[in-house]
Scaffold this active site. Sequence first.
Site, PDB file in Angstrom:
ATOM      1  N   ASN A   9       1.946  -9.969  17.662  1.00 35.90           N
ATOM      2  CA  ASN A   9       1.229 -10.312  16.441  1.00 35.90           C
ATOM      3  C   ASN A   9       2.249 -10.941  15.495  1.00 35.90           C
ATOM      4  OD1 ASN A   9      -0.175 -10.429  14.049  1.00 35.90           O
ATOM      5  ND2 ASN A   9      -0.352  -8.215  13.765  1.00 35.90           N
ATOM      6  N   TRP A  10       2.220 -12.264  15.446  1.00 30.30           N
ATOM      7  CA  TRP A  10       3.221 -12.968  14.625  1.00 30.30           C
ATOM      8  C   TRP A  10       2.955 -12.812  13.125  1.00 30.30           C
ATOM      9  CZ3 TRP A  10       3.258 -18.418  17.440  1.00 30.30           C
ATOM     10  CH2 TRP A  10       3.769 -18.246  18.738  1.00 30.30           C
ATOM     11  N   LYS A  11       1.754 -12.348  12.781  1.00 29.02           N
ATOM     12  CA  LYS A  11       1.347 -12.268  11.369  1.00 29.02           C
ATOM     13  C   LYS A  11       1.536 -13.648  10.714  1.00 29.02           C
ATOM     14  CE  LYS A  11       2.316  -7.404  11.559  1.00 29.02           C
ATOM     15  NZ  LYS A  11       2.629  -6.169  10.883  1.00 29.02           N
ATOM     16  N   HIS A  94      -7.072  -5.137  11.934  1.00 29.21           N
ATOM     17  CA  HIS A  94      -5.672  -4.772  11.664  1.00 29.21           C
ATOM     18  C   HIS A  94      -5.590  -4.082  10.301  1.00 29.21           C
ATOM     19  CE1 HIS A  94      -1.412  -5.056  10.799  1.00 29.21           C
ATOM     20  NE2 HIS A  94      -1.233  -5.198  12.102  1.00 29.21           N
ATOM     21  N   GLU A  96      -3.593  -4.341   7.963  1.00 29.86           N
ATOM     22  CA  GLU A  96      -3.311  -5.245   6.833  1.00 29.86           C
ATOM     23  C   GLU A  96      -4.595  -5.934   6.362  1.00 29.86           C
ATOM     24  OE1 GLU A  96      -0.079  -7.371   8.700  1.00 29.86           O
ATOM     25  OE2 GLU A  96       1.110  -5.529   8.632  1.00 29.86           O
ATOM     26  N   GLU A 166      -2.620   1.945  15.839  1.00 31.50           N
ATOM     27  CA  GLU A 166      -1.489   1.546  15.004  1.00 31.50           C
ATOM     28  C   GLU A 166      -1.427   2.444  13.768  1.00 31.50           C
ATOM     29  OE1 GLU A 166      -0.201  -2.741  15.871  1.00 31.50           O
ATOM     30  OE2 GLU A 166      -1.674  -2.815  14.265  1.00 31.50           O
ATOM     31  N   GLY A 172       5.755  -2.044  10.612  1.00 35.99           N
ATOM     32  CA  GLY A 172       6.748  -2.784   9.837  1.00 35.99           C
ATOM     33  C   GLY A 172       7.742  -1.908   9.101  1.00 35.99           C
ATOM     34  N   SER A 211       6.206  -0.654  14.894  1.00 35.60           N
ATOM     35  CA  SER A 211       7.657  -0.647  15.121  1.00 35.60           C
ATOM     36  C   SER A 211       8.030  -0.409  16.580  1.00 35.60           C
ATOM     37  CB  SER A 211       8.347   0.382  14.202  1.00 35.60           C
ATOM     38  OG  SER A 211       8.116   0.052  12.841  1.00 35.60           O
ATOM     39  N   GLY A 232       4.654  -6.428  16.305  1.00 35.67           N
ATOM     40  CA  GLY A 232       4.814  -7.317  15.161  1.00 35.67           C
ATOM     41  C   GLY A 232       6.204  -7.918  15.145  1.00 35.67           C
ATOM     42  N   GLY A 233       7.099  -7.317  14.371  1.00 37.35           N
ATOM     43  CA  GLY A 233       8.445  -7.844  14.159  1.00 37.35           C
ATOM     44  C   GLY A 233       9.172  -8.232  15.443  1.00 37.35           C
TER      45      GLY A 233
HETATM   46  P1  PGA Z   1       5.376  -4.004  13.742  1.00 37.04           P
HETATM   47  O1  PGA Z   1       3.861  -4.486  13.539  1.00 37.04           O
HETATM   48  O2  PGA Z   1       5.662  -4.036  15.205  1.00 37.04           O
HETATM   49  O3  PGA Z   1       6.209  -5.001  12.960  1.00 37.04           O
HETATM   50  O4  PGA Z   1       5.474  -2.622  13.178  1.00 37.04           O
HETATM   51  C1  PGA Z   1       2.852  -4.095  14.429  1.00 37.04           C
HETATM   52  C2  PGA Z   1       1.529  -4.635  13.959  1.00 37.04           C
HETATM   53  O5  PGA Z   1       1.288  -4.699  12.748  1.00 37.04           O
HETATM   54  O6  PGA Z   1       0.672  -5.011  14.782  1.00 37.04           O
END
Ligand code: PGA
Length: 248
Positions: A9-11, A94, A96, A166, A172, A211, A232-233
């Site tokens: 997930n590149w966001k 998600h 977010e 999640e 994050g 994470s 994500g990251g």
């Molecule tokens: P993260 O994000 O790996 O940076 O914690 C995961 C996500 O939001 O899908």
Amino acid sequence: MRKTIVAGNWKMNASKETVNTLILGILAGMDDVKSEVVVCAPFPYLSQVEALITHSQLKLGAQSLNINADGAFTGEVSAEMIKDFGAQYVIVGHSERRSLYGENSTLVAEKVKAALDNDLTPLFCVGETLEQREAGATEAVVSEQINAVIDLLGIDAFLGIVVAYEPVWAIGTGVTATPEQAQGVHAFIRQLLAGYDDGIADMTAILYGGSMNAGNANELIACEDIDGGLIGGASLKAEDFLQICRVG
Ligand code: PGA
């Protein structure tokens, strides 16, 4: 056997240049990868990724969708449009989107429906905040999020859905759920689905997100009910992402 899925997930992180480098880097290291690997790109880059991954085993996803097919919805993107660029997956619900854009479980369920109606596989995210976990409400929160989909679509919809657990406090933050914490909730989710249909519960892939990185992916994905990761990251660097992909 459920298939292992690793989705990036590149966001809101991309440029034409970084997309090129990242995708070419991932493609160069895919030979020994057995997992299903998906990259979820921001909308403007779907076309670029589509062109780069032609004839490869890499799959494309989007990060959200609008429930309507077309019309006066300024700034929005429909499932049909996402499909038009060869995407097979879309992230839905998600945390977010839930917290920053007010998407509640009813809307998330409608988004799952819009994805399924268009043959897109929803990466359907659920998870509790730290406050909710500390209040002992994790199972209640996750149940409410999942039941909203079952109420609208029935349990059979899970034949086409990939669930991603999640925990919001792990996204994050660098704080990963321990394998025990994650496995506990994954097993709970599978049990919840099994309350409706054993076979479907057994077939549903449940990914962990929050994470996850090259250092902790192994022990998380080794857990019985963890079928991969939503990353994500660590999905923004080809080598980090590939190391996770090789775990499955
Ligand atoms: P993260 O994000 O790996 O940076 O914690 C995961 C996500 O939001 O899908």
